[in-house]
Enzyme design. Structure first.
Site, PDB file in Angstrom:
ATOM      1  N   GLU A  55      50.535  30.585  37.638  1.00 30.30           N
ATOM      2  CA  GLU A  55      50.697  31.722  38.557  1.00 30.30           C
ATOM      3  C   GLU A  55      51.161  32.945  37.771  1.00 30.30           C
ATOM      4  O   GLU A  55      51.977  32.836  36.862  1.00 30.30           O
ATOM      5  CB  GLU A  55      51.752  31.365  39.621  1.00 30.30           C
ATOM      6  CG  GLU A  55      51.958  32.459  40.652  1.00 30.30           C
ATOM      7  CD  GLU A  55      52.970  32.082  41.743  1.00 30.30           C
ATOM      8  OE1 GLU A  55      53.813  31.185  41.511  1.00 30.30           O
ATOM      9  OE2 GLU A  55      52.913  32.701  42.822  1.00 30.30           O
ATOM     10  N   LYS A 139      47.071  33.867  47.822  1.00 33.16           N
ATOM     11  CA  LYS A 139      48.227  33.083  48.295  1.00 33.16           C
ATOM     12  C   LYS A 139      48.453  33.350  49.786  1.00 33.16           C
ATOM     13  O   LYS A 139      48.627  34.503  50.203  1.00 33.16           O
ATOM     14  CB  LYS A 139      49.453  33.485  47.475  1.00 33.16           C
ATOM     15  CG  LYS A 139      50.683  32.648  47.699  1.00 33.16           C
ATOM     16  CD  LYS A 139      51.781  33.126  46.734  1.00 33.16           C
ATOM     17  CE  LYS A 139      52.957  32.223  46.641  1.00 33.16           C
ATOM     18  NZ  LYS A 139      53.877  32.657  45.572  1.00 33.16           N
ATOM     19  N   CYS A 180      51.472  28.033  44.528  1.00 27.10           N
ATOM     20  CA  CYS A 180      52.919  27.819  44.549  1.00 27.10           C
ATOM     21  C   CYS A 180      53.502  27.508  45.934  1.00 27.10           C
ATOM     22  O   CYS A 180      53.417  26.395  46.399  1.00 27.10           O
ATOM     23  CB  CYS A 180      53.613  29.015  43.897  1.00 27.10           C
ATOM     24  SG  CYS A 180      55.215  28.551  43.214  1.00 27.10           S
TER      25      CYS A 180
END
Ligand SMILES: O=C(O)CCC(=O)C(=O)O
Length: 303
Positions: A55, A139, A180
């Site tokens: 990331e 995301k 994440c």
């Protein structure tokens, strides 16, 4: 928007996966891109089929940095992407590295500025061995947490959450994407699994508070819940940076066994994905055929 139509995934074949736990992420974007490229070429020596970056590989991690480092990608899913016309230097590097190494590449994530609005996203891009940009994931769940005395982080100060769930097909697997904090929402992994993904790969950057307790637990949980391979690729820990990443990039098999795991520093780790483990897990513990949708609703069905 949720992926809705089920299409038959490719059958899972053996393949070699490389995770680059990238270090030396500095304030100078061009240095970060150059270093990432060097590490992709290094990882490619072992001839992996798929290489993964972490990331936020081209920028320091923090909401103040995202708008400053953001690049316009202007990818439209399902439409061919002209790398030559891309305004993103990170995308250009990732495309050329994938082509040069003739490998699939999950390009970690970068801050992305939307082409038609001022929105900034935390975005993962994916390249085939010809260097074509073929998939992306913005995301979905923004990392907004406040654990008093430990860590406060608010991605939503500068980022907008993505609105699509994403996977892509290779000749060896269907691969689901997340980034994440997305791992904390089991629905996303579950929907990807029901869409036929055999492996889920989430670039990530946990921290020194949540990393020790949750990084491995969540990955093993998602792997066992969904009986698939699960992997997260982190940046290396840099104690001179404001955000201290947990590191410990890893790959977990469908039985929850950790197949490989990095330490904290810069490191490339490899693992061979064995379809037999996937098939035996599903045959031996047949939860995919034992669900009780007469008792509870199937929340993975598209809305
Ligand atoms: O969920 C966590 O504990 C960490 C998440 C995170 O660091 C992120 O989403 O970037």
């Amino acid at each position: 928007m949720v992926m809705s139509k089920f299409t038959q995934p490719p059958s899972l074949k053996p393949f070699k996966l490389a995770l680059i736990q990238l270090g030396n992420i500095s304030a100078t974007k061009s240095d970060n891109i150059k270093h990432a490229r060097e590490m992709i070429l290094k990882a490619a020596f072992a001839k992996p089929d798929l290489i993964v970056l972490p990331e936020c590989f081209n920028s320091p991690y923090g909401h103040v940095h995202f708008p400053v480092y953001a690049e316009k990608i202007a990818f439209k899913p399902g439409e061919p992407y002209d790398i030559g016309k891309s305004e993103s230097e990170s995308v250009k590097m990732l495309s050329s590295a994938a082509k040069e190494c003739s490998t699939w590449l999950i390009g970690g994530s970068i801050p992305e500025r939307d082409a038609n609005s001022d929105n900034v996203y935390n975005t993962c891009t994916v390249y085939n061995p010809q260097g074509e940009l073929i998939a992306y994931h913005r995301k979905v769940h923004l990392f907004d947490i406040d654990i008093p005395g430990k860590i406060k982080f608010k991605e939503s100060e500068t980022l907008t959450g993505g609105t699509t769930l994403n996977f892509f097909d290779t000749d060896f697997a269907r691969i689901g994407l997340g980034i994440c904090y997305d791992i904390r929402f089991p629905e996303l992994a579950m929907i990807s699994a029901r869409q036929g993904c055999q492996i889920l790969i989430y670039p990530g950057a946990f921290n020194m508070t949540t990393g020790p307790l949750h990084w491995e637990l969540l990955q093993r949980g998602r792997a066992v819940d969904n009986q698939l391979f699960f992997s997260m690729c982190s940046p290396a820990r840099d104690t001179t940076a404001v955000y201290h990443a947990w590191g410990h990039s890893m790959v977990v098999d469908p039985m929850g066994k950790v197949l490989c795991k990095a330490e904290e520093g810069e490191q490339i780790i490899y693992t061979d994905i064995d379809p037999q483990v996937f098939e035996e897990a599903r045959a031996g513990i047949p939860i995919t055929k034992q669900r009780r949708f007469d008792v509870y609703p199937d929340v993975s069905v598209a809305n």
